[in-house]
Design a protein around this motif. Structure first.
Motif, mmCIF file in Angstrom:
data_model
loop_
_atom_site.group_PDB
_atom_site.id
_atom_site.type_symbol
_atom_site.label_atom_id
_atom_site.label_comp_id
_atom_site.label_asym_id
_atom_site.label_seq_id
_atom_site.Cartn_x
_atom_site.Cartn_y
_atom_site.Cartn_z
ATOM 1 N N LEU A 51 8.488 -6.821 12.813
ATOM 2 C CA LEU A 51 7.998 -6.688 11.448
ATOM 3 C C LEU A 51 7.390 -5.309 11.203
ATOM 4 N N ALA A 52 6.824 -4.717 12.239
ATOM 5 C CA ALA A 52 6.118 -3.441 12.109
ATOM 6 C C ALA A 52 7.037 -2.231 12.136
ATOM 7 N N ARG A 53 8.282 -2.408 12.457
ATOM 8 C CA ARG A 53 9.199 -1.288 12.713
ATOM 9 C C ARG A 53 9.193 -0.216 11.629
ATOM 10 N N ASP A 54 9.264 -0.565 10.361
ATOM 11 C CA ASP A 54 9.367 0.425 9.289
ATOM 12 C C ASP A 54 8.090 0.534 8.451
ATOM 13 N N CYS A 55 6.988 0.035 8.961
ATOM 14 C CA CYS A 55 5.739 0.053 8.197
ATOM 15 C C CYS A 55 5.133 1.458 8.171
ATOM 16 N N GLU A 56 4.792 1.914 6.972
ATOM 17 C CA GLU A 56 4.181 3.237 6.833
ATOM 18 C C GLU A 56 2.675 3.205 7.071
ATOM 19 N N GLN A 57 2.067 2.024 6.952
ATOM 20 C CA GLN A 57 0.618 1.912 7.143
ATOM 21 C C GLN A 57 0.238 2.047 8.621
ATOM 22 N N CYS A 58 0.928 1.309 9.490
ATOM 23 C CA CYS A 58 0.579 1.306 10.912
ATOM 24 C C CYS A 58 1.538 2.151 11.753
ATOM 25 N N LEU A 59 2.533 2.740 11.100
ATOM 26 C CA LEU A 59 3.518 3.598 11.765
ATOM 27 C C LEU A 59 4.295 2.885 12.870
ATOM 28 N N GLY A 60 4.523 1.582 12.666
ATOM 29 C CA GLY A 60 5.327 0.812 13.609
ATOM 30 C C GLY A 60 4.561 0.186 14.750
ATOM 31 N N TRP A 61 3.256 0.373 14.800
ATOM 32 C CA TRP A 61 2.460 -0.196 15.885
ATOM 33 C C TRP A 61 2.086 -1.649 15.628
ATOM 34 N N GLY A 62 1.949 -2.035 14.377
ATOM 35 C CA GLY A 62 1.572 -3.406 14.044
ATOM 36 C C GLY A 62 0.068 -3.631 14.000
ATOM 37 N N THR A 63 -0.695 -2.642 14.436
ATOM 38 C CA THR A 63 -2.151 -2.731 14.386
ATOM 39 C C THR A 63 -2.716 -1.453 13.784
ATOM 40 N N VAL A 64 -3.912 -1.552 13.272
ATOM 41 C CA VAL A 64 -4.637 -0.394 12.754
ATOM 42 C C VAL A 64 -6.021 -0.387 13.398
ATOM 43 N N VAL A 65 -6.632 0.776 13.460
ATOM 44 C CA VAL A 65 -7.973 0.913 14.020
ATOM 45 C C VAL A 65 -8.957 1.007 12.867
ATOM 46 N N THR A 66 -9.981 0.164 12.874
ATOM 47 C CA THR A 66 -10.977 0.161 11.812
ATOM 48 C C THR A 66 -11.960 1.306 12.007
ATOM 49 N N ARG A 67 -12.843 1.501 11.046
ATOM 50 C CA ARG A 67 -13.865 2.544 11.156
ATOM 51 C C ARG A 67 -14.820 2.268 12.305
ATOM 52 N N ASP A 68 -14.937 0.994 12.694
ATOM 53 C CA ASP A 68 -15.800 0.626 13.814
ATOM 54 C C ASP A 68 -15.114 0.807 15.161
ATOM 55 N N GLY A 69 -13.841 1.171 15.147
ATOM 56 C CA GLY A 69 -13.101 1.377 16.378
ATOM 57 C C GLY A 69 -12.413 0.134 16.904
#
Length: 60
Positions: free
Chosen positions: A19-37
């Motif tokens: 599902l994450a392959r073409d995502c521009e938000q997470c760049l294909g990783w499927g996860t994002v890092v919050t401001r808290d790390g």
């Protein structure tokens, strides 16, 4: 000097990379890092967990 990862009692989230392959938000990783790390599943490409759907007011 190299620093290691901070110890955490929580396991990292496991995204669906298909599902994450073409995502521009997470760049294909499927996860994002919050401001808290913290790592969280990408809200754009990863589906909501089943627990969130069951908690909706219209669920019977």
């Amino acid at each position: 000097m190299a620093y290691g990862a901070h110890p955490s009692p929580l396991l990292p989230p496991h995204p669906d990379l298909t599902l994450a392959r073409d995502c521009e938000q997470c760049l294909g990783w499927g996860t994002v890092v919050t401001r808290d790390g913290d790592h969280e599943l990408c809200r754009i490409c990863q589906p909501a967990s089943g627990d969130d759907e069951d908690a909706s007011p219209g669920a019977s």
